[in-house]
Design a protein around this motif. Sequence first.
Motif, PDB file in Angstrom:
ATOM      1  N   ALA A   1     -11.548   1.839  -1.769  1.00 10.87           N
ATOM      2  CA  ALA A   1     -11.415   1.600  -3.206  1.00 10.87           C
ATOM      3  C   ALA A   1     -11.245   2.910  -3.971  1.00 10.87           C
ATOM      4  CB  ALA A   1     -12.635   0.839  -3.720  1.00 10.87           C
ATOM      5  N   ALA A   2     -11.935   3.958  -3.546  1.00 16.06           N
ATOM      6  CA  ALA A   2     -11.843   5.249  -4.230  1.00 16.06           C
ATOM      7  C   ALA A   2     -10.445   5.842  -4.144  1.00 16.06           C
ATOM      8  CB  ALA A   2     -12.863   6.225  -3.643  1.00 16.06           C
ATOM      9  N   LEU A   3      -9.691   5.440  -3.126  1.00 14.76           N
ATOM     10  CA  LEU A   3      -8.326   5.932  -2.949  1.00 14.76           C
ATOM     11  C   LEU A   3      -7.268   4.951  -3.443  1.00 14.76           C
ATOM     12  CD1 LEU A   3      -8.766   7.373   0.669  1.00 14.76           C
ATOM     13  CD2 LEU A   3      -8.530   8.702  -1.444  1.00 14.76           C
ATOM     14  N   ASN A   4      -7.723   3.866  -4.093  1.00 12.26           N
ATOM     15  CA  ASN A   4      -6.824   2.801  -4.561  1.00 12.26           C
ATOM     16  C   ASN A   4      -6.078   2.142  -3.409  1.00 12.26           C
ATOM     17  OD1 ASN A   4      -7.648   3.641  -7.109  1.00 12.26           O
ATOM     18  ND2 ASN A   4      -5.830   4.907  -7.431  1.00 12.26           N
ATOM     19  N   LEU A   5      -6.788   1.993  -2.278  1.00 13.65           N
ATOM     20  CA  LEU A   5      -6.237   1.338  -1.091  1.00 13.65           C
ATOM     21  C   LEU A   5      -6.973   0.034  -0.835  1.00 13.65           C
ATOM     22  CD1 LEU A   5      -6.027   4.451   1.270  1.00 13.65           C
ATOM     23  CD2 LEU A   5      -4.150   3.403  -0.012  1.00 13.65           C
TER      24      LEU A   5
ATOM     25  N   VAL B   1       0.851  -1.181   0.000  1.00 13.49           N
ATOM     26  CA  VAL B   1       0.000   0.000   0.000  1.00 13.49           C
ATOM     27  C   VAL B   1       0.889   1.235   0.000  1.00 13.49           C
ATOM     28  CG1 VAL B   1      -1.703   1.307   1.324  1.00 13.49           C
ATOM     29  CG2 VAL B   1      -1.866  -1.183   1.193  1.00 13.49           C
ATOM     30  N   GLY B   2       0.547   2.193  -0.852  1.00 18.75           N
ATOM     31  CA  GLY B   2       1.393   3.365  -0.999  1.00 18.75           C
ATOM     32  C   GLY B   2       1.106   4.465   0.009  1.00 18.75           C
TER      33      GLY B   2
ATOM     34  N   LEU C   1     -12.273   5.548   5.554  1.00 20.82           N
ATOM     35  CA  LEU C   1     -11.216   4.612   5.183  1.00 20.82           C
ATOM     36  C   LEU C   1     -11.756   3.202   5.400  1.00 20.82           C
ATOM     37  CD1 LEU C   1      -7.961   6.347   6.467  1.00 20.82           C
ATOM     38  CD2 LEU C   1      -8.977   6.370   4.181  1.00 20.82           C
ATOM     39  N   GLN C   2     -12.844   2.918   4.719  1.00 25.38           N
ATOM     40  CA  GLN C   2     -13.512   1.614   4.782  1.00 25.38           C
ATOM     41  C   GLN C   2     -14.340   1.458   3.514  1.00 25.38           C
ATOM     42  OE1 GLN C   2     -16.086   1.730   8.186  1.00 25.38           O
ATOM     43  NE2 GLN C   2     -17.558   3.088   7.235  1.00 25.38           N
ATOM     44  N   GLY C   3     -14.656   0.208   3.168  1.00 25.97           N
ATOM     45  CA  GLY C   3     -15.530  -0.063   2.036  1.00 25.97           C
ATOM     46  C   GLY C   3     -15.110   0.656   0.762  1.00 25.97           C
ATOM     47  N   ALA C   4     -16.083   1.269   0.104  1.00 24.18           N
ATOM     48  CA  ALA C   4     -15.817   1.984  -1.145  1.00 24.18           C
ATOM     49  C   ALA C   4     -14.890   3.172  -0.933  1.00 24.18           C
ATOM     50  CB  ALA C   4     -17.134   2.448  -1.761  1.00 24.18           C
ATOM     51  N   GLY C   5     -14.830   3.673   0.308  1.00 27.28           N
ATOM     52  CA  GLY C   5     -13.904   4.760   0.584  1.00 27.28           C
ATOM     53  C   GLY C   5     -12.454   4.365   0.384  1.00 27.28           C
TER      54      GLY C   5
ATOM     55  N   GLY D   1      -9.892  15.291  -3.399  1.00 25.46           N
ATOM     56  CA  GLY D   1     -11.162  15.155  -4.091  1.00 25.46           C
ATOM     57  C   GLY D   1     -11.638  13.715  -4.171  1.00 25.46           C
ATOM     58  N   LYS D   2     -10.733  12.758  -4.009  1.00 25.78           N
ATOM     59  CA  LYS D   2     -11.081  11.329  -4.031  1.00 25.78           C
ATOM     60  C   LYS D   2     -11.511  10.796  -2.659  1.00 25.78           C
ATOM     61  CE  LYS D   2      -9.903  10.543  -8.379  1.00 25.78           C
ATOM     62  NZ  LYS D   2     -10.892  10.104  -9.391  1.00 25.78           N
TER      63      LYS D   2
END
Length: 206
Positions: A117-121, A3-4, A111-115, A12-13
């Motif tokens: 994924a939206a950050l590429n985490l 993970v980066g 920082l869970q679920g789709a949140g 915005g993401k």
Amino acid sequence: MNVGPPPVDGHGKLKSRRLAAGTVWYRIGHRRYGTALHFSTGAAARWNDPLDSYGVLYLADAPATAFAETFGHDVSEQYPPATDKFVTVTELTERHLYRIKTGAALHLGLLQGAGLAALNLDVRLLATVDYALPQRWSRWVYDAPAALDGILYPSRLLPDRENTALFDRCRDRLEEEDLGTLAQWRCSATGQDILDILDAQGWGLV
């Protein structure tokens, strides 16, 4: 690939959620402190500020989640898989369960679920026991233009449950109620008590 780290900007993401006034959480604290409103600093917790300029209050969505986070934090290092584990009556008597409520709306980063994924985490950010990287992400959320009040994330110990890390910028919007010792606690609505939690999470009592 690991993970980066967080980008310089990119806010915005970042997904977020507004929590209404009256939202409730739970936290377990040792009786010697007399309060659960402790905003953590230093390197020893997942979402603490790496620059030590703000504190973080860690809260759980239910008493059972608070118990898992308090007593189960190092279980995998202390006990082999599927072996007996124990908590003492003294430990349950020394610790109190607190109900924490917000008196005003809060705005939290997801920082869970789709949140994620939206950050590429992915969940590696939430499961790593090396806190240096999640602490950098905490600082990134804190620095978002929206001036967010904290982070919503899954419990590492009970992945189907939710935890909250609140930044100390919202300290004045929080109220606490001492529900008494864990040994004596009983939920008036459901009848659940600490023995039910111990049984569900595989703990023995000595």
